[in-house]
Design a protein around this motif. Sequence first.
Motif, PDB file in Angstrom:
ATOM      1  N   UNK A  48     114.982 -58.500  17.661  1.00 24.83           N
ATOM      2  CA  UNK A  48     115.552 -57.354  18.366  1.00 24.83           C
ATOM      3  C   UNK A  48     114.693 -56.098  18.230  1.00 24.83           C
ATOM      4  N   UNK A  49     113.875 -56.034  17.152  1.00 23.28           N
ATOM      5  CA  UNK A  49     113.009 -54.876  16.949  1.00 23.28           C
ATOM      6  C   UNK A  49     112.114 -54.661  18.163  1.00 23.28           C
ATOM      7  N   UNK A  50     111.681 -55.760  18.798  1.00 21.42           N
ATOM      8  CA  UNK A  50     110.797 -55.634  19.956  1.00 21.42           C
ATOM      9  C   UNK A  50     111.542 -55.193  21.208  1.00 21.42           C
ATOM     10  N   UNK A  51     112.864 -55.261  21.184  1.00 22.74           N
ATOM     11  CA  UNK A  51     113.669 -54.948  22.361  1.00 22.74           C
ATOM     12  C   UNK A  51     114.165 -53.508  22.339  1.00 22.74           C
ATOM     13  N   UNK A  52     114.463 -52.998  21.158  1.00 20.57           N
ATOM     14  CA  UNK A  52     115.058 -51.662  21.039  1.00 20.57           C
ATOM     15  C   UNK A  52     114.078 -50.597  21.528  1.00 20.57           C
ATOM     16  N   UNK A  53     114.496 -49.695  22.405  1.00 19.50           N
ATOM     17  CA  UNK A  53     113.633 -48.589  22.860  1.00 19.50           C
ATOM     18  C   UNK A  53     113.598 -47.467  21.823  1.00 19.50           C
ATOM     19  N   UNK A  54     112.845 -47.622  20.776  1.00 19.97           N
ATOM     20  CA  UNK A  54     112.872 -46.710  19.629  1.00 19.97           C
ATOM     21  C   UNK A  54     112.667 -45.243  19.995  1.00 19.97           C
ATOM     22  N   UNK A  55     111.682 -44.896  20.809  1.00 15.52           N
ATOM     23  CA  UNK A  55     111.495 -43.462  21.101  1.00 15.52           C
ATOM     24  C   UNK A  55     112.659 -42.842  21.864  1.00 15.52           C
ATOM     25  N   UNK A  56     113.486 -43.680  22.512  1.00 14.09           N
ATOM     26  CA  UNK A  56     114.578 -43.151  23.333  1.00 14.09           C
ATOM     27  C   UNK A  56     115.915 -43.145  22.622  1.00 14.09           C
ATOM     28  N   UNK A  57     115.956 -43.581  21.375  1.00 16.64           N
ATOM     29  CA  UNK A  57     117.217 -43.605  20.640  1.00 16.64           C
ATOM     30  C   UNK A  57     117.742 -42.187  20.436  1.00 16.64           C
ATOM     31  N   UNK A  58     119.055 -42.017  20.288  1.00 15.85           N
ATOM     32  CA  UNK A  58     119.601 -40.684  20.001  1.00 15.85           C
ATOM     33  C   UNK A  58     119.021 -40.130  18.691  1.00 15.85           C
ATOM     34  N   UNK A 116     105.289 -50.311  20.791  1.00 17.89           N
ATOM     35  CA  UNK A 116     105.389 -49.402  21.931  1.00 17.89           C
ATOM     36  C   UNK A 116     104.437 -48.223  21.735  1.00 17.89           C
ATOM     37  N   UNK A 117     103.584 -47.942  22.704  1.00 21.80           N
ATOM     38  CA  UNK A 117     102.676 -46.790  22.558  1.00 21.80           C
ATOM     39  C   UNK A 117     103.460 -45.479  22.573  1.00 21.80           C
ATOM     40  N   UNK A 118     103.256 -44.667  21.558  1.00 23.92           N
ATOM     41  CA  UNK A 118     103.971 -43.394  21.461  1.00 23.92           C
ATOM     42  C   UNK A 118     103.029 -42.210  21.294  1.00 23.92           C
ATOM     43  N   UNK A 119     101.750 -42.460  21.113  1.00 27.43           N
ATOM     44  CA  UNK A 119     100.829 -41.351  20.937  1.00 27.43           C
ATOM     45  C   UNK A 119      99.388 -41.811  21.018  1.00 27.43           C
ATOM     46  N   UNK A 120      98.546 -40.958  21.549  1.00 29.70           N
ATOM     47  CA  UNK A 120      97.112 -41.248  21.640  1.00 29.70           C
ATOM     48  C   UNK A 120      96.377 -39.921  21.724  1.00 29.70           C
ATOM     49  N   UNK A 121      95.171 -39.911  21.202  1.00 28.91           N
ATOM     50  CA  UNK A 121      94.385 -38.674  21.226  1.00 28.91           C
ATOM     51  C   UNK A 121      92.903 -39.005  21.208  1.00 28.91           C
ATOM     52  N   UNK A 122      92.164 -38.207  21.925  1.00 32.89           N
ATOM     53  CA  UNK A 122      90.706 -38.248  21.854  1.00 32.89           C
ATOM     54  C   UNK A 122      90.259 -37.032  21.070  1.00 32.89           C
ATOM     55  N   UNK A 123      89.635 -37.251  19.949  1.00 33.50           N
ATOM     56  CA  UNK A 123      89.260 -36.152  19.050  1.00 33.50           C
ATOM     57  C   UNK A 123      87.775 -35.849  19.228  1.00 33.50           C
ATOM     58  N   UNK A 124      87.484 -34.634  19.616  1.00 33.00           N
ATOM     59  CA  UNK A 124      86.104 -34.143  19.669  1.00 33.00           C
ATOM     60  C   UNK A 124      86.034 -32.952  18.725  1.00 33.00           C
ATOM     61  N   UNK A 125      85.450 -33.173  17.566  1.00 33.06           N
ATOM     62  CA  UNK A 125      85.484 -32.139  16.520  1.00 33.06           C
ATOM     63  C   UNK A 125      84.801 -30.861  16.960  1.00 33.06           C
ATOM     64  N   UNK A 126      83.739 -30.959  17.766  1.00 35.76           N
ATOM     65  CA  UNK A 126      83.046 -29.745  18.203  1.00 35.76           C
ATOM     66  C   UNK A 126      83.946 -28.881  19.085  1.00 35.76           C
ATOM     67  N   UNK A 127      84.743 -29.534  19.930  1.00 40.75           N
ATOM     68  CA  UNK A 127      85.661 -28.771  20.782  1.00 40.75           C
ATOM     69  C   UNK A 127      86.792 -28.166  19.965  1.00 40.75           C
TER      70      UNK A 127
END
Length: 774
Positions: free
Chosen positions: A146-156, A319-330
């Motif tokens: 069931x862990x794969x079914x539950x929409x974790x980011x959308x839970x109350x 479930x993908x919940x976050x992503x970032x491209x890090x450019x330290x100079x910027x």
Amino acid sequence: MRRWGIFAVSMAFTVAAGALLGGCAAAEPASNGESPPATVCDAAAAFVEDGDPEAAITLIDRYRAPAIARLEAGAGIAGDATRAVACEAQRDEALLTAPKPDEPTPPVGAVDAWNATLKSWLTPLGTLLAWALGLTAALIVFARLLVFVVPWPSLPPRWRRSAPFTFPGSWWPLPLLLAGSLVLVGAWGFLAGNPAQWPVAVAGGLVAAFATWRTVHWFGGRPRVVVAAVDKEGNPSAVRSAQVAALTVELGAGGPGSVDSGSSDLSQLTDATAKVSDNALVSFLTGVADFVVNVSPWHVGVTEIDDTTSLVDIRWNGRPVGAATIRSSAVLDGVADAPADLMQRLQAAVVATTLAAHYSDMRGLYGATNWRSVGLAFAATSASGAAGLPLLTRAVEIDPANALARRQRDNLLYADPEDIAATDRYLRALEREANLVAPLSGDRGPFPFASDWSPTGTPGGAAAEADYPAPGHLLARTLLLWATALCNRIALAMADPTTSADTPPATAAAHARVLGQLVDLVARLRSDNTANADPSSVSSFLGAMHGRTAIVLRRLHDNPSYRAHVAHLLPPTQGWYDTAAASGDPGMSYRLACRAAMRGQPVDDLLAVAFLRKTYVEWAPKDPELYSLRDARWALLHPDAPVDVWEIEPLATHRDRLAEIGIRTAADLADAGRDARKALALDAASFAHLRRVARLAKRLEERTPAPWKERVPLIFAALVAQDIDTVALLRATGPGELIAPLTDAVRGVPSPAAPGSFVPPEEAVATLYAAWTS
């Protein structure tokens, strides 16, 4: 009731017959062979039939008793022999059905006892447990799927809290699931056909269903992270994975580590581990265990593109919940002197801000949401002193809501303790900061909102409602720093004859109300929001907050303007003060020394302990509360003053090598030639600069007047720190420009013109400058 009616009739007949027979001994006996009255035998048979054989035996024995007694006495009459054995068939039948008298039970062997227990208890229980464990295992597998079914980011929000997982017994759904399974199986196996079967089964099913959902929540909701990093060659990197995991723990589970600095008060992160291992078997087993029991619901993938660019991908139960491209100079945008591990700290910040965005009760970032800002503030904690100011300034520029970065920046920005104007700006900044962060923790703003600090202002601002309030650590620390700055301002005013050190009663009363709120906040800071932080770190933080609060209250109480207003706050904090005074901690000793100096009491022993920490050695000569010691006890405040110019860079770097070729004084180096250059392996320009620095040291050693002769190494260090490292630069710098950098180095010299006083720094610098440049 039938048997009691028969028994009553029979007993009445027996008594009447006994009385008749016993009272008429001379009566004519029955003839031999006469049968007893049929009613006796019939009544006995009725007793046996009715399940009361003992009553039948009693009836027959009473009927026989008189005849047996006469026969035994030798006075039998006709019919006694028959009567003595009357109703034998009914008596035998009664004896066969009557319960046997208790007899001693022969000892039972251990094997027999075990077999009996096994048969009567253990086997049924074992069967029950086996079925219950099987059902529990099936439900656990179901929960895992069931862990794969539950929409974790959308839970109350109430189901996206970290609190249920931050105590040791957070796995309680598992035993509850077993208990529900036991009740459910027991209802079907042991209560079949019983009216209670269905209610018990329904209760067990409800418990099992609830426990199954909580098991799903436990499997998928824990704030536990696993990190897998890939280097720029595309190979899994165990070292980089472990580094990012460790920094993530520091940022997400460190809690409040310091009163004066910190980039995060998060402490709910359960753990962060590296998925990549150099051992293939370990990697395989870790992967299997992670899939079976979902050890880490949060998976972080880090891919390094080059030295200044990386990608971070974060998934919550797949479930993908976050992503970032890090450019330290910027991110730095021109800021120099970033720490070597800046990239990894930024990666950890991406993880921490993503967790804080998805757990409704992770409020230890105090409103900061931008990973760039959080990462730069995190990087600034590894910088020394003012070196972190550019990073903090950039962090606030990126995310003005980053309260921790703002507070650290202001600490460094207004760090001049000898300027009343700067101290006033610092007080204003702290008051604005307190009003901004108070609503986050559900507290009222301590100060009125105003563009400028009002010395006559009164606390204001109502408490804010927050479903999941931030911890009160930041507000408490901000108020404590404000109270400390207030003490410094009073000390500066006392040292400045042009400024009044008195505080108006209305202002003192308003400040006392703020101090009361500080005491309440600090008392509330037991262990809230420090669930997974290192206990020793938490204990150290709380001890510092308690001790510093108690000491600063007493420092203000020593001032006549505040004495009556803060007196009521001393008894509740007496225990904190006693603990701080007995701790032997350098920080507490230093603050106690400041209080003692303001009261004119001895400070030598306290400063000896305080100076075990180099930070206080550097700060003491500038501390306004130690102003009375700056001249009279100059040596006490400078325990590490250099005694030789060779201790100062750049001379210190080459000291040993030059000594090997006989150059041991600045004069020797000033006149050194090509041989010294070869020995040092320096190019011509570098060696020429080194000789010019040596000439400056030689000039100071030769021309400094006698009262300041021992101060030459310290004066030389102060000049070099200002990039005045040659005689030419010294001549080009006027005496007015030298007063600020040299004030501390030239203090404490007795004035020959005014016994009991000391040469003012301005006069000392003018005298020295004239001697050096003449």
